[in-house]
Design a protein around this motif. Structure first.
Motif, PDB file in Angstrom:
ATOM      1  N   LEU A 374       0.829  -1.199   0.000  1.00 38.91           N
ATOM      2  CA  LEU A 374       0.000   0.000   0.000  1.00 38.91           C
ATOM      3  C   LEU A 374       0.866   1.252   0.000  1.00 38.91           C
ATOM      4  N   HIS A 375       1.952   1.229   0.758  1.00 39.47           N
ATOM      5  CA  HIS A 375       2.842   2.389   0.762  1.00 39.47           C
ATOM      6  C   HIS A 375       3.533   2.522  -0.591  1.00 39.47           C
ATOM      7  N   GLY A 376       3.640   1.402  -1.316  1.00 42.65           N
ATOM      8  CA  GLY A 376       4.211   1.459  -2.646  1.00 42.65           C
ATOM      9  C   GLY A 376       3.375   2.297  -3.597  1.00 42.65           C
ATOM     10  N   LEU A 377       2.075   2.405  -3.331  1.00 38.32           N
ATOM     11  CA  LEU A 377       1.218   3.259  -4.164  1.00 38.32           C
ATOM     12  C   LEU A 377       1.581   4.731  -3.962  1.00 38.32           C
ATOM     13  N   ARG A 378       1.924   5.077  -2.738  1.00 39.82           N
ATOM     14  CA  ARG A 378       2.396   6.445  -2.464  1.00 39.82           C
ATOM     15  C   ARG A 378       3.718   6.695  -3.187  1.00 39.82           C
ATOM     16  N   ARG A 379       4.583   5.686  -3.154  1.00 38.92           N
ATOM     17  CA  ARG A 379       5.866   5.790  -3.861  1.00 38.92           C
ATOM     18  C   ARG A 379       5.624   5.877  -5.380  1.00 38.92           C
ATOM     19  N   SER A 380       4.583   5.187  -5.843  1.00 34.31           N
ATOM     20  CA  SER A 380       4.247   5.215  -7.268  1.00 34.31           C
ATOM     21  C   SER A 380       3.832   6.617  -7.699  1.00 34.31           C
ATOM     22  N   PHE A 381       3.037   7.278  -6.876  1.00 33.65           N
ATOM     23  CA  PHE A 381       2.588   8.635  -7.189  1.00 33.65           C
ATOM     24  C   PHE A 381       3.792   9.552  -7.419  1.00 33.65           C
ATOM     25  N   LYS A 382       4.746   9.481  -6.491  1.00 38.41           N
ATOM     26  CA  LYS A 382       5.937  10.327  -6.619  1.00 38.41           C
ATOM     27  C   LYS A 382       6.727   9.966  -7.875  1.00 38.41           C
ATOM     28  N   SER A 383       6.897   8.683  -8.138  1.00 33.02           N
ATOM     29  CA  SER A 383       7.703   8.243  -9.282  1.00 33.02           C
ATOM     30  C   SER A 383       7.045   8.599 -10.611  1.00 33.02           C
ATOM     31  N   LEU A 384       5.726   8.455 -10.677  1.00 33.62           N
ATOM     32  CA  LEU A 384       5.019   8.709 -11.933  1.00 33.62           C
ATOM     33  C   LEU A 384       5.011  10.188 -12.303  1.00 33.62           C
ATOM     34  N   ILE A 430      -2.245   9.762 -15.221  1.00 40.04           N
ATOM     35  CA  ILE A 430      -2.257   8.412 -14.633  1.00 40.04           C
ATOM     36  C   ILE A 430      -3.457   7.630 -15.134  1.00 40.04           C
ATOM     37  N   LEU A 431      -4.627   8.268 -15.167  1.00 40.39           N
ATOM     38  CA  LEU A 431      -5.831   7.584 -15.646  1.00 40.39           C
ATOM     39  C   LEU A 431      -5.718   7.226 -17.122  1.00 40.39           C
ATOM     40  N   GLU A 432      -5.109   8.116 -17.884  1.00 40.99           N
ATOM     41  CA  GLU A 432      -4.916   7.829 -19.308  1.00 40.99           C
ATOM     42  C   GLU A 432      -4.027   6.615 -19.499  1.00 40.99           C
ATOM     43  N   GLN A 433      -2.929   6.554 -18.733  1.00 39.32           N
ATOM     44  CA  GLN A 433      -2.035   5.402 -18.837  1.00 39.32           C
ATOM     45  C   GLN A 433      -2.704   4.131 -18.326  1.00 39.32           C
ATOM     46  N   GLY A 434      -3.672   4.290 -17.410  1.00 44.74           N
ATOM     47  CA  GLY A 434      -4.371   3.125 -16.858  1.00 44.74           C
ATOM     48  C   GLY A 434      -5.608   2.743 -17.627  1.00 44.74           C
ATOM     49  N   ASN A 435      -5.843   3.412 -18.783  1.00 40.59           N
ATOM     50  CA  ASN A 435      -7.027   3.123 -19.612  1.00 40.59           C
ATOM     51  C   ASN A 435      -8.326   3.323 -18.834  1.00 40.59           C
ATOM     52  N   VAL A 436      -8.353   4.348 -17.999  1.00 47.20           N
ATOM     53  CA  VAL A 436      -9.560   4.706 -17.247  1.00 47.20           C
ATOM     54  C   VAL A 436     -10.049   6.038 -17.804  1.00 47.20           C
ATOM     55  N   TYR A 437     -11.269   6.051 -18.315  1.00 45.80           N
ATOM     56  CA  TYR A 437     -11.809   7.271 -18.907  1.00 45.80           C
ATOM     57  C   TYR A 437     -13.114   7.628 -18.215  1.00 45.80           C
ATOM     58  N   PHE A 438     -13.340   8.904 -18.032  1.00 44.03           N
ATOM     59  CA  PHE A 438     -14.582   9.370 -17.422  1.00 44.03           C
ATOM     60  C   PHE A 438     -14.874  10.772 -17.937  1.00 44.03           C
ATOM     61  N   VAL A 439     -16.155  11.134 -17.831  1.00 45.88           N
ATOM     62  CA  VAL A 439     -16.585  12.442 -18.317  1.00 45.88           C
ATOM     63  C   VAL A 439     -17.170  13.229 -17.147  1.00 45.88           C
TER      64      VAL A 439
END
Length: 451
Positions: A374-384, A430-439
């Motif tokens: 879970l803390h890796g997700l925080r690390r992911s935010f910084k890295s991305l 991040i959403l674009e890279q994750g193929n998540v789209y919303f309007v």
């Protein structure tokens, strides 16, 4: 020679051979507060009688030009020979140039010190630990205090989660030490403890060791405990540190190409609450506990902001970005917590949900991603954010890191709207890279997902 009458006056002008009868006849002359009868056999011994008839043995002698007079004891508690022996003992001290009062004070102090040391040596670690927690509670944050309590608590309480299949809670790493005496916390004992605990839970043991190290430093500053501990903090001994080793730097972080698989697996979780939590965690860069402690009052729909309870600054406000707003708006309002516990028992207690470790592990397994915490997700935010060349100060402010430069600390002030420009850019990428789209719909807090 006939025996004197009980009413016969005692001659106080000359030393007398003390007898029980003589002392019984002794009376204080009228008009005086007290009088003294000297003993012929022990020149320093006196029998004092007061106007109200109280009688006691008294030592009297000169030390230099000063007259020293000290009460030996009541005539009912001391024999005549015992009083003479004590008077002679004190007289010897005078002849040696010692003040009996000082000698007695030193002896009393030594006895008190020995008694205190004996008490300190017999006291348990648990008793002193509880005293330490009470003394430092006001200076600690809630999380730091809970760590101290959790790492020293006993196990054996019936539970369902986090028990490794035992159906009852597991004792904290420090609990075995709580049963020892404080004086027994030697480097050898701590080394053996570290050897046992690190075999099963090295990370928790290293945290426990840091807490213990602070506790022993506090003990060394307390007069009643300092004398029973070594001069060097036992927890800092090399033999203990070698067993504990050093924590490895964690590198778990989502790569750009893993985002699509991760989002797909997380959004398919049957637990919608856990799915929303994990996505919010990644898109805000917050600490896992900060999102769990989020309350509805912390969600500002008007100004589109989130108030995060921060362990560094106390709290920080970050933008409520569109997709995070969509996720939060879809959650049911069970109690004050945004991520409220779904269990009926916890609902009654108005508790927040438990950290969804297992759900995240399940999603990562489906996505083919190993070792992601879970803390890796925080690390992911910084890295991305490195892909977008977002200013480091902006990312640090969003994540709640301390400023790393003087200009950043004292001269850079970023309003919420400025942070929003960067944060929404991060979220959209991040959403674009994750193929998540919303309007986003017209209302900023009403969003519609597009699959």
């Amino acid at each position: 020679m006939s025996r004197p009458l009980k009413s016969a006056a005692v001659d106080l002008s000359e030393p007398q051979d003390l007898t029980a009868g003589l002392i019984e006849r002794l009376q204080c002359p009228p008009g005086k507060a007290q009088a003294f009868l000297r003993d012929r056999k022990a020149p320093a011994l006196r029998v004092r009688v007061t106007a109200n008839g109280a009688k006691a043995y008294v030592f009297e002698a000169k030390l230099g030009r000063q007259t020293i007079r000290r009460t030996i004891g009541d005539i009912r508690s001391w024999t005549i020979e015992g009083a003479r022996t004590e008077a002679n003992r004190q007289r010897v001290l005078i002849d040696q140039g010692n003040d009996p009062r000082e000698v007695e004070r030193e002896q009393t102090a030594e006895r008190v010190a020995r008694a205190k040391k004996a008490v300190a040596e017999s006291v348990s670690v648990e008793a002193v630990w509880n005293e330490y927690l009470a003394a430092r509670r006001d200076r600690w944050g809630d999380l730091h205090y809970r760590d101290h309590v959790a790492k020293a608590k006993a196990g054996g309480i019936k539970a369902i989660r986090g028990t490794r299949g035992r159906k009852e809670t597991i004792a904290g790493p420090l609990y075995p030490l709580m049963q020892l005496k404080l004086k027994d916390l030697t480097p050898t004992e701590l080394s053996a403890w570290a050897e046992r605990e690190t075999a099963n839970r090295p990370t928790a043991t290293r945290l426990s060791w840091r807490l213990l190290r602070g506790f022993l430093s506090w003990c060394s500053e307390q007069p009643q405990y300092a004398k029973v501990l070594p001069a060097q903090n036992p927890a800092k001994a090399k033999v203990v540190r070698e067993v504990l080793g050093k924590a490895k730097v964690k590198q778990d972080s989502l790569q750009r190409e893993q985002l699509a698989a991760w989002f797909n697996a997380v959004r398919q979780l049957s637990n919608n609450l856990a799915a929303a939590y994990l996505q919010v965690l990644l898109l805000t860069g917050a600490r896992p506990g900060e999102i769990l402690s989020l309350r509805w009052k912390d969600v500002n729909q008007k100004w589109q902001g989130l108030t995060i309870r921060d362990k560094v600054e106390g709290e920080r406000v970050i933008p409520l970005t569109p997709y995070v707003a969509y996720l939060i708006d879809a959650l049911p309002r069970v109690n004050e917590w945004v991520f409220a516990s779904p269990s009926l028992e916890d609902k009654m207690k108005k508790k927040a949900m438990s950290t969804p470790h297992k759900q995240h592990e399940k999603a990562c397994k489906v996505a083919g991603i190993e070792g992601m915490t879970l803390h890796g997700l925080r690390r992911s935010f910084k890295s991305l954010t490195e892909w977008l060349e977002i200013p480091a100060g902006v990312v640090a402010q969003l994540m709640g890191h301390k400023p790393s430069a003087t200009a950043e600390k004292h001269y850079t002030v970023r309003p919420l709207d400025l942070l929003r420009v960067h944060h929404e850019k991060i979220e959209a990428w991040i959403l674009e890279q994750g193929n998540v789209y919303f309007v986003p719909l017209a209302a900023p807090n009403r969003l519609r997902a597009v699959k």
